[in-house]
Design a protein around this motif. Structure first.
Motif, PDB file in Angstrom:
ATOM      1  N   ALA A 112       0.942  -1.095   0.028  1.00 37.95           N
ATOM      2  CA  ALA A 112       0.113  -0.089   0.005  1.00 37.95           C
ATOM      3  C   ALA A 112       0.831   1.182   0.067  1.00 37.95           C
ATOM      4  O   ALA A 112       1.942   1.258   0.597  1.00 37.95           O
ATOM      5  N   GLN A 113       0.616   2.284  -0.661  1.00 39.29           N
ATOM      6  CA  GLN A 113       1.273   3.399  -0.690  1.00 39.29           C
ATOM      7  C   GLN A 113       0.118   4.803  -0.727  1.00 39.29           C
ATOM      8  O   GLN A 113      -0.757   4.695  -1.227  1.00 39.29           O
ATOM      9  N   ALA A 114       0.579   5.771  -0.050  1.00 38.97           N
ATOM     10  CA  ALA A 114      -0.058   7.151  -0.114  1.00 38.97           C
ATOM     11  C   ALA A 114       0.673   8.216  -0.250  1.00 38.97           C
ATOM     12  O   ALA A 114       1.976   8.459   0.422  1.00 38.97           O
ATOM     13  N   LYS A 115       0.337   9.078  -1.227  1.00 40.52           N
ATOM     14  CA  LYS A 115       1.319  10.350  -1.298  1.00 40.52           C
ATOM     15  C   LYS A 115      -0.062  11.437  -1.386  1.00 40.52           C
ATOM     16  O   LYS A 115      -0.835  11.375  -1.634  1.00 40.52           O
ATOM     17  N   TYR A 116       0.722  12.642  -0.626  1.00 39.88           N
ATOM     18  CA  TYR A 116       0.045  13.867  -0.624  1.00 39.88           C
ATOM     19  C   TYR A 116       0.862  15.056  -0.761  1.00 39.88           C
ATOM     20  O   TYR A 116       1.887  15.064  -0.306  1.00 39.88           O
ATOM     21  N   ASP A 117       0.268  16.233  -1.321  1.00 40.70           N
ATOM     22  CA  ASP A 117       1.071  17.210  -1.616  1.00 40.70           C
ATOM     23  C   ASP A 117       0.224  18.544  -1.579  1.00 40.70           C
ATOM     24  O   ASP A 117      -1.101  18.519  -2.066  1.00 40.70           O
ATOM     25  N   TYR A 118       0.569  19.510  -0.897  1.00 47.57           N
ATOM     26  CA  TYR A 118      -0.183  20.774  -0.641  1.00 47.57           C
ATOM     27  C   TYR A 118       0.326  21.811  -1.828  1.00 47.57           C
ATOM     28  O   TYR A 118       1.538  22.444  -1.553  1.00 47.57           O
ATOM     29  N   ASP A 119      -0.384  22.124  -2.647  1.00 41.73           N
ATOM     30  CA  ASP A 119       0.006  23.037  -3.840  1.00 41.73           C
ATOM     31  C   ASP A 119       1.189  23.065  -4.482  1.00 41.73           C
ATOM     32  O   ASP A 119       2.095  23.873  -4.681  1.00 41.73           O
ATOM     33  N   ASN A 120       1.624  21.704  -4.617  1.00 43.72           N
ATOM     34  CA  ASN A 120       2.753  21.538  -5.343  1.00 43.72           C
ATOM     35  C   ASN A 120       3.947  21.973  -4.305  1.00 43.72           C
ATOM     36  O   ASN A 120       4.995  22.402  -5.054  1.00 43.72           O
ATOM     37  N   LYS A 121       4.094  22.243  -3.383  1.00 41.40           N
ATOM     38  CA  LYS A 121       4.692  22.790  -2.162  1.00 41.40           C
ATOM     39  C   LYS A 121       5.641  21.663  -1.263  1.00 41.40           C
ATOM     40  O   LYS A 121       6.601  21.539  -1.180  1.00 41.40           O
ATOM     41  N   TYR A 122       4.549  21.215  -0.384  1.00 43.32           N
ATOM     42  CA  TYR A 122       4.780  20.224   0.534  1.00 43.32           C
ATOM     43  C   TYR A 122       4.440  18.871   0.217  1.00 43.32           C
ATOM     44  O   TYR A 122       3.162  18.372  -0.003  1.00 43.32           O
ATOM     45  N   TYR A 123       5.313  17.867   0.318  1.00 43.02           N
ATOM     46  CA  TYR A 123       5.112  16.600   0.027  1.00 43.02           C
ATOM     47  C   TYR A 123       5.343  15.638   1.058  1.00 43.02           C
ATOM     48  O   TYR A 123       6.443  15.836   1.877  1.00 43.02           O
ATOM     49  N   VAL A 124       4.366  14.741   1.143  1.00 40.35           N
ATOM     50  CA  VAL A 124       4.493  13.705   2.329  1.00 40.35           C
ATOM     51  C   VAL A 124       3.954  12.271   1.425  1.00 40.35           C
ATOM     52  O   VAL A 124       3.238  12.405   0.655  1.00 40.35           O
ATOM     53  N   SER A 125       4.726  11.298   2.103  1.00 44.27           N
ATOM     54  CA  SER A 125       4.394   9.995   1.510  1.00 44.27           C
ATOM     55  C   SER A 125       4.548   8.752   2.629  1.00 44.27           C
ATOM     56  O   SER A 125       5.361   8.924   3.364  1.00 44.27           O
ATOM     57  N   ALA A 126       3.883   7.905   2.328  1.00 42.64           N
ATOM     58  CA  ALA A 126       4.022   6.757   3.106  1.00 42.64           C
ATOM     59  C   ALA A 126       3.726   5.410   2.487  1.00 42.64           C
ATOM     60  O   ALA A 126       3.114   5.282   1.458  1.00 42.64           O
ATOM     61  N   SER A 127       4.263   4.199   2.906  1.00 40.52           N
ATOM     62  CA  SER A 127       4.300   2.949   2.072  1.00 40.52           C
ATOM     63  C   SER A 127       4.554   1.681   2.987  1.00 40.52           C
ATOM     64  O   SER A 127       5.191   1.957   3.995  1.00 40.52           O
ATOM     65  N   TYR A 128       3.816   0.574   2.813  1.00 45.02           N
ATOM     66  CA  TYR A 128       4.156  -0.516   3.659  1.00 45.02           C
ATOM     67  C   TYR A 128       3.879  -1.743   2.800  1.00 45.02           C
ATOM     68  O   TYR A 128       2.957  -1.752   1.882  1.00 45.02           O
ATOM     69  N   ARG A 129       4.855  -2.645   2.933  1.00 43.71           N
ATOM     70  CA  ARG A 129       4.586  -3.838   2.441  1.00 43.71           C
ATOM     71  C   ARG A 129       4.618  -5.421   3.370  1.00 43.71           C
ATOM     72  O   ARG A 129       5.696  -4.921   4.411  1.00 43.71           O
ATOM     73  N   ARG A 130       4.095  -6.118   2.970  1.00 48.08           N
ATOM     74  CA  ARG A 130       4.428  -7.458   3.769  1.00 48.08           C
ATOM     75  C   ARG A 130       4.307  -8.482   3.039  1.00 48.08           C
ATOM     76  O   ARG A 130       3.631  -8.696   1.879  1.00 48.08           O
ATOM     77  N   ASP A 131       5.869  -9.056   2.925  1.00 43.45           N
ATOM     78  CA  ASP A 131       6.288  -9.767   2.032  1.00 43.45           C
ATOM     79  C   ASP A 131       6.465 -11.430   2.679  1.00 43.45           C
ATOM     80  O   ASP A 131       7.214 -11.609   3.934  1.00 43.45           O
TER      81      ASP A 131
END
Length: 453
Positions: A112-131
């Motif tokens: 799973a992965q989630a990305k977010y940015d505010y007005d192309n200035k501030y970026y945050v992201s997170a990801s998770y894997r279970r293998d």
């Protein structure tokens, strides 16, 4: 959904002639072998992205992956060829010898992965894997891996509008965990494996591989931070990054005493850390319609350290000409140390540790009532060692030689494009570091007077 298929196949044939050589008295030999591998990689993803209020950008993804690999081989030999030019088993009649094998390897994972940015200035992201990996025993098969990251595009801020000389200025930071299941060889390192043979018509099993059910994923924790920049209408560009990595449960084949019936054992041998900095710069010295002259340079610095070793190693592991010690650099030679030449006879000298003998006030060795030298002891009662020289290479002591890595390494170069022609020069460098010149050593000494140079 994505499904990728792969196939690789080989066939090999050869004959060994019946006229001369070691197989002549057998009438020659035919050898035939075939090998093939087949892979299936499946990926199923759900994605969602949208923009809210014109400034909130969201990108989401979830998925499932599965990878299957199968490899098979078949080979055989027979002797006494009928036609010496035909490489087929049916062309020979004696000593049939054949073998075959099939191996399987599989991984599967949820992500799973989630990305977010505010007005192309501030970026945050997170990801998770279970293998999960088939290389490990069922109870140790699954691993959890993840990452988080953030970035700030400073150039997009309103207070940077007046900074015309700055084209790009971005800060970035990330931290996460990655997994590795590869020991370099073997598809079933957790299991004991045997070779079957014929013992007077009955089965005989011989241990061919010693497995370890306790091994599991090797995990690397990575912290990265840096800045990307570009100035003067992109005439000067660069990146500066720093990193720290801690690798735990490192997978390795630990050498053990062959008297156990095997010489290596797959283990999670310990943990190490790496930290460093990397810098990349490039700039256009000349930039016109017909001519562009660019110069670039990059450098890297890295420092590593052994943090922990398997308890059975008691803080130190010697592997051939290398030594690994807790709290010290990972790359260290463990070799004899040259001490120069004996001026009396021209023989090479080597350093050797020996127990230090107590001396009297006049500097003479002291002896006990039985005439044996009295050895000096430290506060813990251990013999005090002193470093002396010897002409006998076999008696010389091996010492850890310190970190082998260079202080700085990297490259530099230039590219010139003019009127449809281009010329480029690329160079690499390193400052510091240690190497062992085995070729020179073998030429200068092999047990004979004067060597072989």
């Amino acid at each position: 959904a994505k499904v990728a298929l792969g196939y690789y196949g080989t066939r090999y044939q050869s004959t060994l002639n019946p006229y001369y050589g070691q197989f002549a008295n057998m009438g020659g030999q035919a050898y035939v072998a075939a090998a093939n591998s087949f892979t299936v990689n499946q990926q199923y993803l759900l994605t969602y992205d949208d923009t809210f209020a014109g400034v909130h950008n969201v990108d989401l993804m979830a998925g499932y992956e599965i990878f299957n690999y199968q490899t098979s081989s078949l080979s055989g030999t027979k002797t006494k060829l009928f036609n010496p030019d035909m490489a087929e088993l049916s062309n020979a009649i004696l000593d049939p010898n054949n073998s075959s094998s099939t191996s399987y390897y599989s991984t599967q994972g949820f992500l799973a992965q989630a990305k977010y940015d505010y007005d192309n200035k501030y970026y945050v992201s997170a990801s998770y894997r279970r293998d999960a990996s088939s290389r490990f025993a069922p109870q140790n098969r699954w691993g959890n891996f993840w990452s988080v990251g953030a970035a700030w595009d400073i150039k997009s801020e309103s207070f940077m509008d007046a900074a015309d000389q700055i084209n790009l200025l971005k800060l970035k930071l990330s931290y996460g965990a990655q997994g590795n299941d590869d020991l370099g060889s073997g598809f079933y390192p957790y299991a004991d494996q045997y070779t079957l043979s014929n013992n007077n018509g009955e089965f005989a099993a011989t241990l061919s591989y010693k497995g370890n059910e306790d091994i599991t994923w090797e995990t690397s924790y990575n912290l990265n931070g840096g800045v990307d920049f570009s100035f003067f209408d992109e005439r000067l560009n660069g990146t500066v990054e720093g990193y720290w990595r801690r690798t735990e449960d490192m997978l390795y084949y630990k050498p053990v005493s062959p008297s156990l019936g095997y010489s290596t054992l797959p283990v999670n041998i310990g943990s190490v850390s790496n930290a460093g900095i990397e810098i990349e710069l490039d700039g256009d010295v000349v930039k016109t319609r017909n001519v562009t002259w660019n110069i670039y340079v990059n450098l890297a610095y890295n420092k590593n350290k052994v943090l922990k070793l398997d308890e059975s190693l008691k803080g130190q592991w010697i592997n051939g000409s290398y030594i690994y010690r807790e709290g010290e650099a990972m790359q260290q030679f463990y070799i004899r140390e040259y001490a120069g030449v004996n001026p009396e006879n021209g023989a090479s000298l080597w350093y050797m540790d020996q127990e230090k003998v107590q001396e009297d006030a006049e500097g003479n060795p002291m002896k006990d009532e039985k005439g044996n030298p009295i050895i000096m002891k430290d506060a813990d009662g251990n013999p005090v060692m002193e470093k002396v020289t010897t002409e006998d290479y076999t008696k010389a002591t091996r010492y850890a030689q310190g970190d082998l890595l260079p202080k700085v390494y990297g490259g530099f170069g230039t590219t010139l494009n003019a009127y449809g022609f281009d010329l480029s020069v690329a160079c690499s460098y390193q400052l510091g570091g240690k190497l062992y010149d085995n070729t020179y050593a073998s030429l200068m000494h092999n047990g004979r007077s004067g060597g072989t140079n």
